[in-house]
Design a protein around this motif. Structure first.
Motif, PDB file in Angstrom:
ATOM      1  N   TYR A 175       1.001 -23.456  -5.458  1.00 23.20           N
ATOM      2  CA  TYR A 175       1.798 -24.166  -4.455  1.00 23.20           C
ATOM      3  C   TYR A 175       2.724 -23.146  -3.818  1.00 23.20           C
ATOM      4  N   LEU A 176       2.569 -22.941  -2.513  1.00 22.12           N
ATOM      5  CA  LEU A 176       3.341 -21.918  -1.812  1.00 22.12           C
ATOM      6  C   LEU A 176       4.737 -22.453  -1.505  1.00 22.12           C
ATOM      7  N   GLN A 177       5.742 -21.853  -2.123  1.00 23.73           N
ATOM      8  CA  GLN A 177       7.133 -22.271  -1.905  1.00 23.73           C
ATOM      9  C   GLN A 177       7.735 -21.580  -0.686  1.00 23.73           C
ATOM     10  N   THR A 178       7.516 -20.278  -0.577  1.00 28.71           N
ATOM     11  CA  THR A 178       8.005 -19.521   0.582  1.00 28.71           C
ATOM     12  C   THR A 178       6.947 -18.500   0.972  1.00 28.71           C
ATOM     13  N   GLY A 179       7.021 -18.039   2.221  1.00 25.33           N
ATOM     14  CA  GLY A 179       6.112 -16.995   2.675  1.00 25.33           C
ATOM     15  C   GLY A 179       4.853 -17.542   3.325  1.00 25.33           C
ATOM     16  N   ARG A 180       4.024 -16.622   3.788  1.00 27.53           N
ATOM     17  CA  ARG A 180       2.758 -16.952   4.441  1.00 27.53           C
ATOM     18  C   ARG A 180       1.621 -16.193   3.769  1.00 27.53           C
ATOM     19  N   ALA A 181       0.456 -16.821   3.740  1.00 23.66           N
ATOM     20  CA  ALA A 181      -0.734 -16.189   3.169  1.00 23.66           C
ATOM     21  C   ALA A 181      -1.940 -16.540   4.035  1.00 23.66           C
ATOM     22  N   LYS A 182      -3.036 -15.867   3.801  1.00 24.62           N
ATOM     23  CA  LYS A 182      -4.270 -16.185   4.519  1.00 24.62           C
ATOM     24  C   LYS A 182      -5.401 -16.358   3.518  1.00 24.62           C
ATOM     25  N   LEU A 183      -6.353 -17.191   3.888  1.00 28.92           N
ATOM     26  CA  LEU A 183      -7.519 -17.452   3.060  1.00 28.92           C
ATOM     27  C   LEU A 183      -8.718 -16.801   3.727  1.00 28.92           C
ATOM     28  N   THR A 184      -9.382 -15.888   3.028  1.00 28.51           N
ATOM     29  CA  THR A 184     -10.501 -15.145   3.601  1.00 28.51           C
ATOM     30  C   THR A 184     -11.738 -15.265   2.720  1.00 28.51           C
ATOM     31  N   VAL A 185     -12.891 -15.064   3.344  1.00 21.97           N
ATOM     32  CA  VAL A 185     -14.161 -15.025   2.606  1.00 21.97           C
ATOM     33  C   VAL A 185     -14.907 -13.767   3.020  1.00 21.97           C
ATOM     34  N   VAL A 186     -15.714 -13.257   2.105  1.00 25.88           N
ATOM     35  CA  VAL A 186     -16.536 -12.077   2.371  1.00 25.88           C
ATOM     36  C   VAL A 186     -17.995 -12.456   2.165  1.00 25.88           C
ATOM     37  N   SER A 187     -18.819 -12.145   3.157  1.00 32.13           N
ATOM     38  CA  SER A 187     -20.244 -12.460   3.068  1.00 32.13           C
ATOM     39  C   SER A 187     -20.949 -11.467   2.152  1.00 32.13           C
ATOM     40  N   GLY A 188     -22.207 -11.759   1.853  1.00 31.00           N
ATOM     41  CA  GLY A 188     -22.995 -10.868   1.011  1.00 31.00           C
ATOM     42  C   GLY A 188     -23.163  -9.487   1.610  1.00 31.00           C
ATOM     43  N   SER A 189     -23.110  -9.401   2.953  1.00 26.16           N
ATOM     44  CA  SER A 189     -23.253  -8.111   3.626  1.00 26.16           C
ATOM     45  C   SER A 189     -21.929  -7.368   3.744  1.00 26.16           C
ATOM     46  N   GLY A 190     -20.830  -8.006   3.251  1.00 23.87           N
ATOM     47  CA  GLY A 190     -19.535  -7.333   3.264  1.00 23.87           C
ATOM     48  C   GLY A 190     -18.648  -7.667   4.437  1.00 23.87           C
ATOM     49  N   LYS A 191     -19.077  -8.580   5.311  1.00 26.18           N
ATOM     50  CA  LYS A 191     -18.262  -8.955   6.461  1.00 26.18           C
ATOM     51  C   LYS A 191     -17.198  -9.953   6.028  1.00 26.18           C
ATOM     52  N   GLU A 192     -15.943  -9.693   6.413  1.00 33.22           N
ATOM     53  CA  GLU A 192     -14.831 -10.559   6.021  1.00 33.22           C
ATOM     54  C   GLU A 192     -14.411 -11.452   7.175  1.00 33.22           C
ATOM     55  N   ALA A 193     -14.094 -12.696   6.876  1.00 30.53           N
ATOM     56  CA  ALA A 193     -13.620 -13.639   7.890  1.00 30.53           C
ATOM     57  C   ALA A 193     -12.412 -14.389   7.346  1.00 30.53           C
ATOM     58  N   THR A 194     -11.429 -14.621   8.218  1.00 30.17           N
ATOM     59  CA  THR A 194     -10.242 -15.389   7.843  1.00 30.17           C
ATOM     60  C   THR A 194     -10.492 -16.854   8.143  1.00 30.17           C
ATOM     61  N   ILE A 195     -10.364 -17.703   7.128  1.00 28.96           N
ATOM     62  CA  ILE A 195     -10.625 -19.132   7.284  1.00 28.96           C
ATOM     63  C   ILE A 195      -9.411 -19.851   7.841  1.00 28.96           C
ATOM     64  N   THR A 196      -8.277 -19.643   7.226  1.00 33.50           N
ATOM     65  CA  THR A 196      -7.064 -20.345   7.648  1.00 33.50           C
ATOM     66  C   THR A 196      -5.830 -19.598   7.177  1.00 33.50           C
TER      67      THR A 196
END
Length: 257
Positions: free
Chosen positions: A51-72
């Motif tokens: 549970y995030l009390q303070t601050g900001r974070a990002k949720l990312t996924v990495v594909s099998g080929s190594g490409k990273e994408a930010t979800i939210t």
């Protein structure tokens, strides 16, 4: 025979979700996360909810080929890692990384399940969060499918500034790279740079190391045509203006069979 005194109902301490989420206790502890550190990583065992009390974070996924994408992007009041309370414990499908210094409550799976079952106030609050998260994901999908990259960028900036949320918007959003913004809206960094410069010229944002979002940026996603009445007098999009969706439908209706 002496009767035992009845326990006063006022002696029972009423459960308060806000107090629970603000303090450490059995099965939960408060952690500090530095910029760039992960709360959890993709492929880790899903054993904790955060549970995030303070601050900001990002949720990312990495594909099998190594490409990273930010979800939210995540902000104060968000849960993350909620897959840990699934019927069968599995693995995290994404990585949660701090983009500013964060304070989070780390709750074990067992404690999370216990409080969900025993405290209806908490389970109601958590369910409301999950529904809200689901609606946000649907809105993101619609945005990705039907809106232009300009509108998608404007929407992300407004969400980060928390326009439309209770209270005053933050306006000055956390530091975020143009590469991350490009990942989130499905375009290139050069296009993000172009539109950021365009937004700045139109007075929608101010940019000097960090992005300051002005309410006028709402014009980008609220209107389907160019900003003909904008005091700056500059078109948002280069080249010939596109017809609005309404104009396109009217044109089709006039076409001979």
């Amino acid at each position: 025979m002496k009767q035992r005194p009845l326990k006063s109902s006022s002696s029972a301490v009423e459960f308060d979700p806000a107090v629970f989420l603000a303090s450490a206790g059995l099965g939960r502890r408060i952690i500090k996360v530095k910029v760039g550190e992960a709360l959890f990583s993709q492929g880790n065992a899903a054993e904790y909810v955060f549970y995030l009390q303070t601050g900001r974070a990002k949720l990312t996924v990495v594909s099998g080929s190594g490409k990273e994408a930010t979800i939210t992007l995540l902000g104060p009041g968000d849960f993350v890692g909620e897959e840990s309370v699934a019927a069968v414990a599995g693995l995290h499908m994404a990585t949660a990384v701090a983009i500013t210094a964060c304070t989070a409550l780390k709750i074990s799976r067992a404690e999370m399940l216990r409080v969900m079952h025993e405290e209806h106030a908490f389970s109601d609050m958590f369910l409301a969060f999950l529904v809200s998260r689901s609606m946000r994901i649907q809105a993101d999908l619609v945005d990705q499918l039907f809106n232009s990259s300009e509108k998608r960028l404007a929407r992300i900036l407004l969400l980060m500034a928390e326009f439309g949320q209770p209270g005053e918007p933050e306006k000055l959003i956390p530091r975020i790279s143009q590469e991350t913004l490009a990942d989130m809206i499905g375009t290139t960094r050069s296009r993000v740079s172009f539109f950021m410069n365009r937004f700045r010229k139109l007075g929608f944002i101010e940019y000097n190391g960090r992005i300051h979002v002005n309410k006028s940026l709402l014009n980008v996603i609220l209107h389907d045509q160019l900003f003909e009445h904008n005091a700056v007098g500059a078109a948002l999009f280069p080249g010939q203006p596109e017809k609005s969706s309404l104009t396109k439908r009217q044109s089709k209706a006039k076409m001979p069979a």
